[in-house]
Design a protein around this motif. Sequence first.
Motif, mmCIF file in Angstrom:
data_model
loop_
_atom_site.group_PDB
_atom_site.id
_atom_site.type_symbol
_atom_site.label_atom_id
_atom_site.label_comp_id
_atom_site.label_asym_id
_atom_site.label_seq_id
_atom_site.Cartn_x
_atom_site.Cartn_y
_atom_site.Cartn_z
ATOM 1 N N ALA A 113 13.898 8.277 -5.280
ATOM 2 C CA ALA A 113 14.004 7.050 -5.891
ATOM 3 C C ALA A 113 15.472 6.595 -6.327
ATOM 4 C CB ALA A 113 13.174 6.967 -7.051
ATOM 5 N N GLU A 114 16.198 7.504 -6.885
ATOM 6 C CA GLU A 114 17.512 7.375 -7.173
ATOM 7 C C GLU A 114 18.419 6.962 -5.996
ATOM 8 O OE1 GLU A 114 18.961 10.578 -9.662
ATOM 9 O OE2 GLU A 114 17.940 9.484 -11.480
ATOM 10 N N ARG A 115 18.466 7.947 -4.915
ATOM 11 C CA ARG A 115 19.245 7.830 -3.697
ATOM 12 C C ARG A 115 19.014 6.525 -3.177
ATOM 13 N NH1 ARG A 115 21.115 12.758 0.176
ATOM 14 N NH2 ARG A 115 21.831 11.440 1.883
ATOM 15 N N SER A 116 17.692 5.997 -2.705
ATOM 16 C CA SER A 116 17.221 4.952 -2.286
ATOM 17 C C SER A 116 17.402 3.601 -3.008
ATOM 18 C CB SER A 116 15.801 5.243 -1.515
ATOM 19 O OG SER A 116 14.915 5.120 -2.731
ATOM 20 N N GLY A 117 17.123 3.576 -4.347
ATOM 21 C CA GLY A 117 17.163 2.694 -5.107
ATOM 22 C C GLY A 117 15.754 1.965 -5.108
ATOM 23 N N GLU A 156 34.385 -1.122 5.245
ATOM 24 C CA GLU A 156 33.182 -0.766 4.171
ATOM 25 C C GLU A 156 32.615 0.338 4.596
ATOM 26 O OE1 GLU A 156 29.212 -2.716 2.475
ATOM 27 O OE2 GLU A 156 30.361 -3.690 3.756
ATOM 28 N N ILE A 157 32.220 1.392 3.530
ATOM 29 C CA ILE A 157 31.738 2.457 3.945
ATOM 30 C C ILE A 157 30.279 2.442 3.191
ATOM 31 C CG2 ILE A 157 31.659 5.193 3.505
ATOM 32 C CD1 ILE A 157 34.591 4.998 4.335
ATOM 33 N N VAL A 158 29.391 2.970 3.797
ATOM 34 C CA VAL A 158 27.946 2.806 3.255
ATOM 35 C C VAL A 158 27.270 4.257 3.382
ATOM 36 C CG1 VAL A 158 27.604 0.514 3.599
ATOM 37 C CG2 VAL A 158 26.666 1.944 5.193
ATOM 38 N N GLU A 159 26.474 4.336 2.228
ATOM 39 C CA GLU A 159 25.662 5.771 2.377
ATOM 40 C C GLU A 159 24.621 5.801 3.341
ATOM 41 O OE1 GLU A 159 26.532 8.339 0.502
ATOM 42 O OE2 GLU A 159 28.138 7.115 -0.387
ATOM 43 N N PHE A 160 24.153 6.819 3.734
ATOM 44 C CA PHE A 160 23.270 6.881 4.724
ATOM 45 C C PHE A 160 21.674 6.472 4.381
ATOM 46 C CE2 PHE A 160 19.605 9.384 6.267
ATOM 47 C CZ PHE A 160 19.527 9.242 7.796
ATOM 48 N N SER A 161 21.179 5.774 5.043
ATOM 49 C CA SER A 161 19.694 5.580 4.889
ATOM 50 C C SER A 161 19.022 5.753 5.881
ATOM 51 C CB SER A 161 19.642 4.119 4.145
ATOM 52 O OG SER A 161 19.828 3.246 5.264
ATOM 53 N N ALA A 170 5.722 -4.784 1.204
ATOM 54 C CA ALA A 170 5.443 -3.967 2.497
ATOM 55 C C ALA A 170 6.503 -3.359 3.121
ATOM 56 C CB ALA A 170 4.667 -4.900 3.579
ATOM 57 N N LYS A 171 7.598 -4.076 2.943
ATOM 58 C CA LYS A 171 8.883 -3.707 3.892
ATOM 59 C C LYS A 171 9.341 -2.643 2.911
ATOM 60 C CE LYS A 171 13.220 -5.665 5.932
ATOM 61 N NZ LYS A 171 12.790 -5.212 7.205
ATOM 62 N N GLN A 172 9.408 -2.773 1.626
ATOM 63 C CA GLN A 172 9.874 -1.543 0.684
ATOM 64 C C GLN A 172 9.279 -0.421 0.832
ATOM 65 O OE1 GLN A 172 9.991 -2.047 -3.843
ATOM 66 N NE2 GLN A 172 12.393 -2.055 -3.528
ATOM 67 N N ALA A 173 7.832 -0.647 0.762
ATOM 68 C CA ALA A 173 6.775 0.517 0.898
ATOM 69 C C ALA A 173 7.074 1.155 2.244
ATOM 70 C CB ALA A 173 5.567 -0.045 0.625
ATOM 71 N N GLN A 174 7.409 0.569 3.497
ATOM 72 C CA GLN A 174 7.597 1.194 4.512
ATOM 73 C C GLN A 174 9.048 2.063 4.561
ATOM 74 O OE1 GLN A 174 7.676 -1.600 7.795
ATOM 75 N NE2 GLN A 174 9.040 -0.246 9.036
ATOM 76 N N LEU A 175 9.887 1.326 3.729
ATOM 77 C CA LEU A 175 11.388 2.047 3.700
ATOM 78 C C LEU A 175 11.093 3.307 2.730
ATOM 79 C CD1 LEU A 175 13.976 1.190 4.784
ATOM 80 C CD2 LEU A 175 14.391 -0.010 2.777
ATOM 81 N N ALA A 176 10.122 3.187 1.832
ATOM 82 C CA ALA A 176 10.042 4.353 0.957
ATOM 83 C C ALA A 176 9.382 5.577 1.480
ATOM 84 C CB ALA A 176 9.226 4.041 0.077
ATOM 85 N N MET A 177 8.595 5.245 2.521
ATOM 86 C CA MET A 177 8.011 6.375 3.528
ATOM 87 C C MET A 177 8.825 6.919 4.455
ATOM 88 S SD MET A 177 4.294 5.247 5.039
ATOM 89 C CE MET A 177 3.795 3.674 4.672
ATOM 90 N N LEU A 178 9.970 6.287 5.132
ATOM 91 C CA LEU A 178 11.161 6.707 5.950
ATOM 92 C C LEU A 178 12.114 7.713 4.777
ATOM 93 C CD1 LEU A 178 11.948 3.668 8.034
ATOM 94 C CD2 LEU A 178 10.672 5.682 8.831
ATOM 95 N N TRP A 179 12.288 6.863 3.616
ATOM 96 C CA TRP A 179 13.042 7.966 2.703
ATOM 97 C C TRP A 179 12.335 9.118 2.217
ATOM 98 C CZ3 TRP A 179 17.981 7.767 1.402
ATOM 99 C CH2 TRP A 179 18.676 6.552 1.411
ATOM 100 N N VAL A 180 11.048 9.169 1.946
ATOM 101 C CA VAL A 180 10.423 10.560 1.550
ATOM 102 C C VAL A 180 10.423 11.423 2.862
ATOM 103 C CG1 VAL A 180 8.288 11.530 1.116
ATOM 104 C CG2 VAL A 180 9.140 9.337 -0.128
#
Lengths: 418, 418, 418
Positions: B393-397, A271-276, B369-379
């Motif tokens: 938003a598009e890249r992280s889903g 499996e190849i997954v995108e960066f996160s 909370a988990k998604q909000a934290q992940l959103a901070m890491l993505w931003v």
Amino acid sequence: MTGTDMHGLVRRLYPLCRSITGDGVRRTLEIISEYVPLDTYEVPTGTEVFDWTVPREWNIRDAFIADATGRRVVDFQESNLHVVSYSAPVSATMTLDELRPHLHTLPEQPSLVPYRTSYYQENWGFCLAQETLDAMADGEYEVRIDSTLDEGALTYAEHVVPGQVSEEVIVSCHTCHPSLANDNLAGIAVAVALAQSLDNPWYTYRFLFMPGTIGAITWLARNADRVGKVKHGLVLACAGDSGHLTYKKSRRGNAEIDRVLAYVLRDREHEIVEFSPYGYDERQFCSPGFNLGVGSLSRTPYARYPEYHTSGDNPEFVLPEKLADTLSVCQQAFSVLDRDRRFVNLSPYGEPQLGKRGLYDSLGGRSDAKQAQLAMLWVLNLSDGEHSLLDIAERSGIPFDTVAGAASALHDAQLIKE
Amino acid sequence: MTGTDMHGLVRRLYPLCRSITGDGVRRTLEIISEYVPLDTYEVPTGTEVFDWTVPREWNIRDAFIADATGRRVVDFQESNLHVVSYSAPVSATMTLDELRPHLHTLPEQPSLVPYRTSYYQENWGFCLAQETLDAMADGEYEVRIDSTLDEGALTYAEHVVPGQVSEEVIVSCHTCHPSLANDNLAGIAVAVALAQSLDNPWYTYRFLFMPGTIGAITWLARNADRVGKVKHGLVLACAGDSGHLTYKKSRRGNAEIDRVLAYVLRDREHEIVEFSPYGYDERQFCSPGFNLGVGSLSRTPYARYPEYHTSGDNPEFVLPEKLADTLSVCQQAFSVLDRDRRFVNLSPYGEPQLGKRGLYDSLGGRSDAKQAQLAMLWVLNLSDGEHSLLDIAERSGIPFDTVAGAASALHDAQLIKE
Amino acid sequence: MTGTDMHGLVRRLYPLCRSITGDGVRRTLEIISEYVPLDTYEVPTGTEVFDWTVPREWNIRDAFIADATGRRVVDFQESNLHVVSYSAPVSATMTLDELRPHLHTLPEQPSLVPYRTSYYQENWGFCLAQETLDAMADGEYEVRIDSTLDEGALTYAEHVVPGQVSEEVIVSCHTCHPSLANDNLAGIAVAVALAQSLDNPWYTYRFLFMPGTIGAITWLARNADRVGKVKHGLVLACAGDSGHLTYKKSRRGNAEIDRVLAYVLRDREHEIVEFSPYGYDERQFCSPGFNLGVGSLSRTPYARYPEYHTSGDNPEFVLPEKLADTLSVCQQAFSVLDRDRRFVNLSPYGEPQLGKRGLYDSLGGRSDAKQAQLAMLWVLNLSDGEHSLLDIAERSGIPFDTVAGAASALHDAQLIKE
């Protein structure tokens, strides 16, 4: 090292109580250095590393919860997972109800002990099976954590395999998890075996054994001048379970390492997954200020197997043949990466005459003579400084080894140059 | 405004005889100005606007075809569709055969009256149901069109909602169609409701109520200095029928408005079509000299429903709940557009330590909370000046709202800047 | 020329013994020059052309293997395929066993004679049917090849159709194959017919009749200053068998010729294959030093039909209607290529008013009036110097002819310029 050898290393390292600092890490590095020489670094508590500060060093000698009869109901000596990593020292007698806020269980996996940490908020706690907790009667318990949180150091180590060029490939694995086998003693074992197997590589390979997050940030902060030399990298984690391989791309998404891994994995289940920006230390290497071409190779990725971060992640969860399989893919990948270069055709106007240079004859006895000849034509045609040998392998459909062999023959015949 | 309110506005505007000029347009704008304040402009006949000239103003008081008994067989008082728009005045008696070249019907939809215009070629004509024509006996008819084609003006209006920045979003709808409800009183009603609902937006929003083609060209010609400020735009047309929403992309095809609409529409039944130089005033905004990021939002697009440009496009064809649905999507789209900005991570080397800033704790009580934290890491990871929050938003889903919230928290913590 | 005419040319050229040099090539060019005037070039043996040297000229009068009774078992007079091209002279008596290393057959196609060459390694040999070989008794044979390998020349020819501009399209076909019909008398015949049919083209068309590989390399070496003028090109080979058309893209992969052929072929059974550095003289035109926009058109590509390079590739293998079909596609392709230009809209701010210029009226009588009008809007909208008419045809879905017609009308009306 065979799969069995690697599994032996996993079993040997398993009992040690590792954390992001402390003697468990030091002992781990000592054992690794029996396999490959290491340069070990001690970074003092309080050192500022980018936005972070190296924390106090944590060490622990013993911990338990004992019932009124003195029996240890929860015992650090049985498993270091029983204590929340970085727990402050405690010595108290308290009722079960007072104790409860400090107890961590997995109600849906009642026989497993979870793994918990509290590095940056001083706290203490115990992890235990839900079944154990259910069996605990109300009443008073003796609670003891014999730990220290003192000025000390963060410990990490490097093993360097010098290459023909000073540009570097880093291979990184986290050393901060205590008795968890797949995460990440398996990664450590594969890294060690990989380091042993490299023989006069093209790139300089730097193996990094360091705690997650704070370790990677510390290394980056202390190696700011070296980062520019890092051309490629791979984070190894969860490298030995029974699942198929999963490659997580670098933030760039089309870095050479990404393409190499996709190429090497293409013919097998994977499996190849995108960066996160969540996972292991690729998070740090791929932070926007660095944006390195660093991906991550795992079998089943973190949090995707039920044993993840529990006492179920023990040496039996890691299979020798899967360690060997991960190692083999790493070796193939670095073998491609090491030979993947761009050449320039020195005779770019029409085809050069291969026959008069004996380049056809040289293929006479080979079973793949036709493909080898075609590979020469492809290398000549695409060697314009824009296409690497991997580009040529992908575009032509000819195996990389054949393409690289053709390039080598053409280079010897002075028809292409680097 | 509710769907019912918008439908009330459609019904109120329906009887007026609009065209590209004239008092029907002026009266329409007066009614709109009861809902939102308008700046109304009168551009004199003969004004040169790029390749075009503002035509004479057309007004009409009455028109009919009466039979030998004086009975009005075709009567403008019943429906303004009965007269070809811009018909020159006529007063004559003629046989049915002489009249025929001036009669327009829809033989395949025999009970419906078509909508016809002749703006730039002087002519006159009547539109009627095929059934009506079939019932007309041979013989003489009195034919009267009491219209004027005189020096006058082209009338259009603007409503501006000032933003925090002077960069503009335009929302345009054509006001030149007479008694046709979906095309385009529905678009007008949605634009009015949208204008009312904007509250201290980021961009300055300019709503344009003007006749199709010549109106848009006139506005562009008179606002050459403003066009550079127009960053995004949306043409609203056919906004109230029972079909699903259709977004037609700008000529650029990947303008921010295109991506925003695709994002907002993604989870519902919808259609996205490529730009074509045929349709409504996106034709003008997307002409090559301007090439603005202006798309068009409709439900069923023009010419794709049988009632299009016929008397079947009446207020019953427009549904209050569909007007409300179109409005809601516009509001969502502009809410995303208004917050879609690029930030730069001020701590780009490794991850910053969120815990010490209380950014983890702040999420404590949230269900996401988990998604909000992940959103901070993505931003943090993608805020390199290249990626907008919509990109993230598009890249992280992760939902845009969560991403924008994370950016806001990080901005407050001075970890990112615009 | 009709398909039958082209087939007549194939039959006429078939008996000649062509090779990369020699009188067979000269006679071939003489016959072609009865159809289209040729400039013929003789390049002396020993001339250095890039990495190659023009070889000695090969001519042959007779060759045979005769049995003890004097009967010719293998006879060059029956088919020139019987002799390995460039065979050195031989006159000897030898046993079958001594002869065997010089005999070439196709054991899996026992009734067919293979085609073999040995241009750059001096050697000699015969090609024969496996059935013939099987019937040969042991014993002595008289072996005679009456050939010469002398100082001489490499012969090639050009036919030029002057265009309105000096930028060139080259059409190339190899003339070095002896009695093989599809490969490549079919390509020659289509090229000749195509040359005849061009009437005052936009580009200058240069038809090249020359031996494969060494011919193309020689032409490129002698025309270094002209190569910059070559904008597009097509190599014709295997152009008359019963299979569907196959277009092999240029090395660039998105050259205009690639897009034109894909466009012309889109509505019929066909195949488009990526470039590879193996095949016909596209190999040389697409070598990295030139990288020309030259593709290759075939029906069934080389080596993909069992008759390939055997005596089965005879005039019956080539069908008149397929020659005509290949020609027709070439004509369509060059008709598109010749008209595929970029224009600039001189009235780019909003749409220009087509009506006042009579551009709507002019469409009155046409059955495709609506599409023709739409084509004008598309040409105006996309004529920003970036989009060619083929781009516009592809993006709009309107046939290229209609788009080109619209461009012509708009150009006449001075609304666009080149």
